[in-house]
Design a protein around this motif. Structure first.
Motif, short mmCIF file in Angstrom:
data_model
loop_
_atom_site.label_atom_id
_atom_site.label_comp_id
_atom_site.label_asym_id
_atom_site.label_seq_id
_atom_site.Cartn_x
_atom_site.Cartn_y
_atom_site.Cartn_z
N PRO A 141 11.75 1.41 -6.15
CA PRO A 141 12.10 2.69 -6.78
C PRO A 141 11.45 3.88 -6.11
CG PRO A 141 10.57 1.45 -8.15
CD PRO A 141 11.00 0.52 -7.06
N SER A 142 10.33 3.66 -5.43
CA SER A 142 9.63 4.72 -4.72
C SER A 142 8.64 4.09 -3.75
CB SER A 142 8.88 5.65 -5.69
OG SER A 142 7.78 4.96 -6.28
N MET A 143 8.16 4.89 -2.81
CA MET A 143 7.16 4.37 -1.88
C MET A 143 5.82 4.17 -2.57
SD MET A 143 8.87 3.84 0.79
CE MET A 143 7.75 3.55 2.18
N ASP A 144 5.53 4.99 -3.59
CA ASP A 144 4.30 4.79 -4.35
C ASP A 144 4.33 3.45 -5.08
OD1 ASP A 144 3.15 7.16 -3.57
OD2 ASP A 144 3.80 8.29 -5.33
N ALA A 145 5.49 3.11 -5.65
CA ALA A 145 5.63 1.82 -6.33
C ALA A 145 5.47 0.68 -5.35
CB ALA A 145 6.99 1.75 -7.03
N LEU A 146 6.02 0.84 -4.16
CA LEU A 146 5.90 -0.20 -3.13
C LEU A 146 4.44 -0.40 -2.74
CD1 LEU A 146 7.43 -2.14 -1.24
CD2 LEU A 146 7.48 -0.30 0.45
N ARG A 147 3.73 0.69 -2.52
CA ARG A 147 2.31 0.60 -2.16
C ARG A 147 1.51 -0.07 -3.28
NH1 ARG A 147 1.74 5.34 -1.22
NH2 ARG A 147 1.82 5.42 1.07
N SER A 148 1.81 0.27 -4.52
CA SER A 148 1.09 -0.33 -5.65
C SER A 148 1.32 -1.83 -5.71
CB SER A 148 1.55 0.31 -6.97
OG SER A 148 1.17 1.68 -7.02
N ARG A 149 2.54 -2.27 -5.42
CA ARG A 149 2.85 -3.70 -5.43
C ARG A 149 2.09 -4.42 -4.31
NH1 ARG A 149 9.45 -3.49 -6.29
NH2 ARG A 149 9.40 -2.47 -8.35
N LEU A 150 2.05 -3.81 -3.13
CA LEU A 150 1.35 -4.43 -2.01
C LEU A 150 -0.14 -4.54 -2.27
CD1 LEU A 150 3.15 -2.68 1.01
CD2 LEU A 150 3.29 -5.10 0.40
N VAL A 151 -0.71 -3.50 -2.82
CA VAL A 151 -2.14 -3.52 -3.13
C VAL A 151 -2.42 -4.49 -4.27
CG1 VAL A 151 -4.08 -2.15 -3.98
CG2 VAL A 151 -2.53 -1.17 -2.28
N GLY A 152 -1.54 -4.49 -5.27
CA GLY A 152 -1.75 -5.30 -6.46
C GLY A 152 -1.69 -6.79 -6.23
N ARG A 153 -0.95 -7.23 -5.21
CA ARG A 153 -0.88 -8.68 -5.00
C ARG A 153 -2.09 -9.23 -4.26
NH1 ARG A 153 4.23 -9.15 -0.75
NH2 ARG A 153 3.15 -8.51 1.15
N ARG A 154 -2.97 -8.35 -3.75
CA ARG A 154 -4.27 -8.73 -3.19
C ARG A 154 -4.16 -9.80 -2.09
NH1 ARG A 154 -8.25 -6.70 -6.61
NH2 ARG A 154 -7.48 -6.04 -8.66
N GLN A 155 -3.17 -9.64 -1.22
CA GLN A 155 -2.97 -10.60 -0.14
C GLN A 155 -3.33 -10.03 1.22
OE1 GLN A 155 1.14 -11.75 -0.54
NE2 GLN A 155 0.73 -13.18 -2.21
N SER A 157 -5.31 -6.87 3.76
CA SER A 157 -6.34 -5.86 3.91
C SER A 157 -5.71 -4.47 3.84
CB SER A 157 -7.05 -6.02 5.25
OG SER A 157 -6.14 -5.75 6.32
N ALA A 158 -6.54 -3.45 3.72
CA ALA A 158 -6.03 -2.08 3.67
C ALA A 158 -5.27 -1.74 4.94
CB ALA A 158 -7.19 -1.10 3.47
N GLY A 159 -5.74 -2.27 6.08
CA GLY A 159 -5.05 -2.02 7.34
C GLY A 159 -3.67 -2.63 7.38
N ILE A 160 -3.54 -3.86 6.87
CA ILE A 160 -2.24 -4.53 6.84
C ILE A 160 -1.30 -3.82 5.88
CG2 ILE A 160 -1.03 -6.64 6.24
CD1 ILE A 160 -2.45 -6.79 8.89
N VAL A 161 -1.82 -3.38 4.74
CA VAL A 161 -0.99 -2.63 3.79
C VAL A 161 -0.44 -1.37 4.46
CG1 VAL A 161 -1.00 -1.26 1.66
CG2 VAL A 161 -2.08 -3.52 1.71
N ALA A 162 -1.29 -0.69 5.21
CA ALA A 162 -0.84 0.52 5.91
C ALA A 162 0.25 0.20 6.92
CB ALA A 162 -2.03 1.19 6.60
N ARG A 163 0.10 -0.93 7.63
CA ARG A 163 1.14 -1.33 8.58
C ARG A 163 2.44 -1.67 7.88
NH1 ARG A 163 -0.51 -6.05 12.48
NH2 ARG A 163 1.60 -5.60 13.20
N ARG A 164 2.34 -2.33 6.73
CA ARG A 164 3.55 -2.69 5.99
C ARG A 164 4.25 -1.44 5.46
NH1 ARG A 164 3.97 -8.07 5.50
NH2 ARG A 164 2.09 -9.37 5.45
N MET A 165 3.50 -0.48 5.02
CA MET A 165 4.10 0.77 4.54
C MET A 165 4.80 1.51 5.68
SD MET A 165 3.75 1.00 1.30
CE MET A 165 4.28 2.71 1.16
N GLN A 166 4.18 1.50 6.85
CA GLN A 166 4.80 2.15 8.00
C GLN A 166 6.09 1.44 8.39
OE1 GLN A 166 2.31 2.26 11.48
NE2 GLN A 166 3.58 3.79 12.50
#
Length: 219
Positions: A141-155, A157-166
């Motif tokens: 529904p939004s990029m904020d929601a996507l980031r929250s899901r990625l962070v929330g599943r705790r799988q 690192s912050a660096g990988i989350v940033a790469r996935r968002m990009q």
């Protein structure tokens, strides 16, 4: 070359005339819910089977070899590529993923639809191979929601989350290559939309699809 299937028609739990088995491709940016929706679809509908992919990444906590993925080494994966064992394969985040011909044919030959949880690169290869492919792109529904899901599943690192968002924006840019667009803002509604698509029901793109995609792709 396309490979049309002569498998028996997939049973319809609603009692309607059965639809010939199709290859249902689900693609989405990481974290948009395609794996969860694929599992829920298989659990909810006996006319659907899942193809278990091969990957060179290591298993995450709770993942079972042969159930979530076939976990193989880089050497084993490459040997399968050279043997022509994959319907589609791609490299994603430095790891390789592939769908075997054997897994897809096994489900189709049993008269069931087969759902593939793959990225847009693999979707292109599957569409080339199977005329009976139905492709769906899932949007968050939004990029904020996507980031929250990625962070929330705790799988990751912050660096990988940033790469996935990009990478998500690059993946979303391919949305118009797909037959259907589903926004996963409500899991049950998204699941119902997928079941309807499998029944051959018309699933028009959301009226605000263009503006939603533009918002997701905005810097």
């Amino acid at each position: 070359m396309r490979h049309d299937q002569d498998a028996a028609s997939a049973p319809d739990p609603a009692g309607d005339p059965p639809r010939p088995p199709v290859v249902l491709v689900l693609s989405a940016p990481s974290g948009a819910g395609k794996s969860s929706l694929a599992r829920a679809l298989v659990e909810a509908d006996p006319s659907v089977g899942v193809s278990v992919s091969h990957t060179t990444r290591t298993a995450r906590p709770g993942e079972i070899d042969g159930v979530h993925y076939h976990f193989v080494s880089e050497r084993e994966f490459e040997a399968m590529v050279e043997a022509g064992a994959f319907l589609e394969h791609a490299r994603v985040f430095d790891r390789r993923y592939g769908t075997s011909w054997a897994a897809v044919r096994s489900v189709l030959s049993g008269g069931r639809h087969v759902v593939l949880d793959i990225d847009w690169q693999g979707a292109r290869q599957v569409r080339e191979a199977f005329a009976n492919t139905v492709s769906v792109f899932l949007l968050p529904p939004s990029m904020d929601a996507l980031r929250s899901r990625l962070v929330g599943r705790r799988q990751d690192s912050a660096g990988i989350v940033a790469r996935r968002m990009q990478a998500a924006r690059a993946e979303i840019a391919h949305w118009d290559e797909f037959d259907h667009l589903v926004v996963n803002d409500d899991f049950e509604h998204a699941l119902a939309a997928l079941r309807g698509i499998l029944r051959g029901e018309c699933a028009p793109r959301p009226a605000d699809a263009v503006s939603l995609v533009a918002a997701l792709l905005a810097p």
